[in-house]
Design a protein around this motif. Structure first.
Motif, PDB file in Angstrom:
ATOM      1  N   ARG A 155       0.827  -1.203   0.000  1.00  0.00           N
ATOM      2  CA  ARG A 155       0.000   0.000   0.000  1.00  0.00           C
ATOM      3  C   ARG A 155       0.866   1.260   0.000  1.00  0.00           C
ATOM      4  O   ARG A 155       0.613   2.186  -0.750  1.00  0.00           O
ATOM      5  CB  ARG A 155      -0.927   0.007   1.213  1.00  0.00           C
ATOM      6  CG  ARG A 155      -1.991  -1.086   1.182  1.00  0.00           C
ATOM      7  CD  ARG A 155      -2.937  -0.953   2.371  1.00  0.00           C
ATOM      8  NE  ARG A 155      -4.019  -1.925   2.322  1.00  0.00           N
ATOM      9  CZ  ARG A 155      -5.026  -1.948   3.192  1.00  0.00           C
ATOM     10  NH1 ARG A 155      -5.076  -1.052   4.180  1.00  0.00           N
ATOM     11  NH2 ARG A 155      -5.982  -2.861   3.080  1.00  0.00           N
ATOM     12  N   TYR A 156       1.863   1.289   0.866  1.00  0.00           N
ATOM     13  CA  TYR A 156       2.758   2.438   0.942  1.00  0.00           C
ATOM     14  C   TYR A 156       3.811   2.304  -0.156  1.00  0.00           C
ATOM     15  O   TYR A 156       4.434   1.241  -0.305  1.00  0.00           O
ATOM     16  CB  TYR A 156       3.426   2.474   2.321  1.00  0.00           C
ATOM     17  CG  TYR A 156       4.413   3.588   2.506  1.00  0.00           C
ATOM     18  CD1 TYR A 156       3.994   4.906   2.601  1.00  0.00           C
ATOM     19  CD2 TYR A 156       5.775   3.315   2.584  1.00  0.00           C
ATOM     20  CE1 TYR A 156       4.909   5.932   2.771  1.00  0.00           C
ATOM     21  CE2 TYR A 156       6.692   4.335   2.759  1.00  0.00           C
ATOM     22  CZ  TYR A 156       6.252   5.643   2.846  1.00  0.00           C
ATOM     23  OH  TYR A 156       7.156   6.658   3.003  1.00  0.00           O
ATOM     24  N   PRO A 157       4.039   3.342  -0.960  1.00  0.00           N
ATOM     25  CA  PRO A 157       4.984   3.234  -2.076  1.00  0.00           C
ATOM     26  C   PRO A 157       6.381   2.752  -1.675  1.00  0.00           C
ATOM     27  O   PRO A 157       7.034   2.012  -2.426  1.00  0.00           O
ATOM     28  CB  PRO A 157       5.025   4.661  -2.637  1.00  0.00           C
ATOM     29  CG  PRO A 157       3.706   5.249  -2.274  1.00  0.00           C
ATOM     30  CD  PRO A 157       3.349   4.658  -0.941  1.00  0.00           C
ATOM     31  N   GLY A 158       6.831   3.153  -0.477  1.00  0.00           N
ATOM     32  CA  GLY A 158       8.147   2.736  -0.020  1.00  0.00           C
ATOM     33  C   GLY A 158       8.255   1.254   0.272  1.00  0.00           C
ATOM     34  O   GLY A 158       9.359   0.728   0.439  1.00  0.00           O
ATOM     35  N   ASN A 159       7.119   0.553   0.362  1.00  0.00           N
ATOM     36  CA  ASN A 159       7.122  -0.891   0.615  1.00  0.00           C
ATOM     37  C   ASN A 159       7.122  -1.708  -0.676  1.00  0.00           C
ATOM     38  O   ASN A 159       7.075  -2.941  -0.627  1.00  0.00           O
ATOM     39  CB  ASN A 159       5.915  -1.291   1.460  1.00  0.00           C
ATOM     40  CG  ASN A 159       6.011  -0.778   2.887  1.00  0.00           C
ATOM     41  OD1 ASN A 159       7.048  -0.295   3.317  1.00  0.00           O
ATOM     42  ND2 ASN A 159       4.913  -0.846   3.615  1.00  0.00           N
ATOM     43  N   ARG A 160       7.148  -1.025  -1.809  1.00  0.00           N
ATOM     44  CA  ARG A 160       7.171  -1.747  -3.078  1.00  0.00           C
ATOM     45  C   ARG A 160       8.394  -2.652  -3.143  1.00  0.00           C
ATOM     46  O   ARG A 160       9.512  -2.224  -2.854  1.00  0.00           O
ATOM     47  CB  ARG A 160       7.204  -0.753  -4.235  1.00  0.00           C
ATOM     48  CG  ARG A 160       7.255  -1.410  -5.610  1.00  0.00           C
ATOM     49  CD  ARG A 160       7.233  -0.364  -6.705  1.00  0.00           C
ATOM     50  NE  ARG A 160       7.269  -0.986  -8.017  1.00  0.00           N
ATOM     51  CZ  ARG A 160       7.174  -0.321  -9.166  1.00  0.00           C
ATOM     52  NH1 ARG A 160       7.049   1.010  -9.147  1.00  0.00           N
ATOM     53  NH2 ARG A 160       7.217  -0.950 -10.318  1.00  0.00           N
TER      54      ARG A 160
END
Length: 244
Positions: A155-160
């Protein structure tokens, strides 16, 4: 141990020891260190998960859910899980490194006190995933070691997931991979040798209110539910330790 004693230990050890980007020298030690750092993240998230009702209680102001409380819980639960007592950090060579993670978790909760203690507001947004992300960001600034939550359903872009993480997530999703078994590899990243480890995570009952069914419905955070079932692969904790 009293909360003020824990704070004193954290300050004393982290002040006396320059952590920087120093990591243990041997690959075997680095694997063990990665495993134990992941355990600290899991323990901290467990404390957050168990206290969501308190955090989101709109009728109370000061809740006592402070950074010292969380640090106390993390140190005690980590001791029970690993037999490592971080109230005596000199007993393990990685003690200062582990305490840097505890300190990062403590700082995240201390910074969130105005939100956690705000009356008249229910959902505060301080969920285990947010707690882990912010703790990992602080820990990286202290140590140069990356700790990250990742998932194909991020969900959070940094967790991609990056390419390595996407590959390992596919491995974890393969039914031939033993459930719960972590994966580690020494490799190169940004021109430097590193140890990379990922530990799979599976959807628990407590995850389903936000990530379960009906798929596509909005959860309390406003995000769309993924339609997970209990036991589904939810993602992984990913860690990158620079090697000497």
């Amino acid at each position: 141990m009293a909360n003020h004693c824990i704070s004193r230990i954290l300050v004393a050890v982290l002040t006396a020891t320059s952590i920087g980007t120093a990591v243990p020298a041997s690959a075997n030690t680095e694997v063990e260190t990665a495993e134990l750092l992941i355990k600290l993240v899991q323990v901290g998230r467990g404390v957050l998960s168990e206290n969501q009702a308190i955090i989101n209680d709109s009728s109370k102001g000061e809740k006592g859910f402070t950074g010292d409380f969380v640090a106390n819980q993390v140190i005690e639960r980590f001791r029970k899980a690993t037999k490592i007592d971080l109230s005596r950090p000199a007993t393990v060579p990685q003690g200062p490194l582990f305490l840097a993670m505890v300190e990062s978790e403590k700082e995240v909760i201390d910074e969130a006190q105005p939100v956690i203690n705000k009356q008249g507001v229910g959902f505060k947004g301080m969920i285990p995933a947010v707690f882990a992300r912010k703790s990992g960001e602080r820990f990286f600034r202290k140590t140069g070691i990356r700790v990250k939550l990742t998932s194909t359903d991020y969900r959070y872009p940094g967790n991609r997931p990056d390419d390595f993480e996407a590959e390992v997530l596919r491995l974890f999703a393969d039914t031939r991979h033993p459930k719960g078994q972590p994966y580690s590899r020494t490799t190169m990243l940004d021109g430097r040798p590193v140890l990379r480890m990922m530990d799979p995570e599976y959807a628990a009952t407590t995850c389903l209110s936000c990530h379960g069914n009906p798929k596509g419905d909005r959860d309390v955070t406003g995000a769309k539910k993924e339609g997970w079932h209990e036991g589904d692969l939810a993602g992984a904790i990913s860690i990158v330790i620079p090697m000497k």
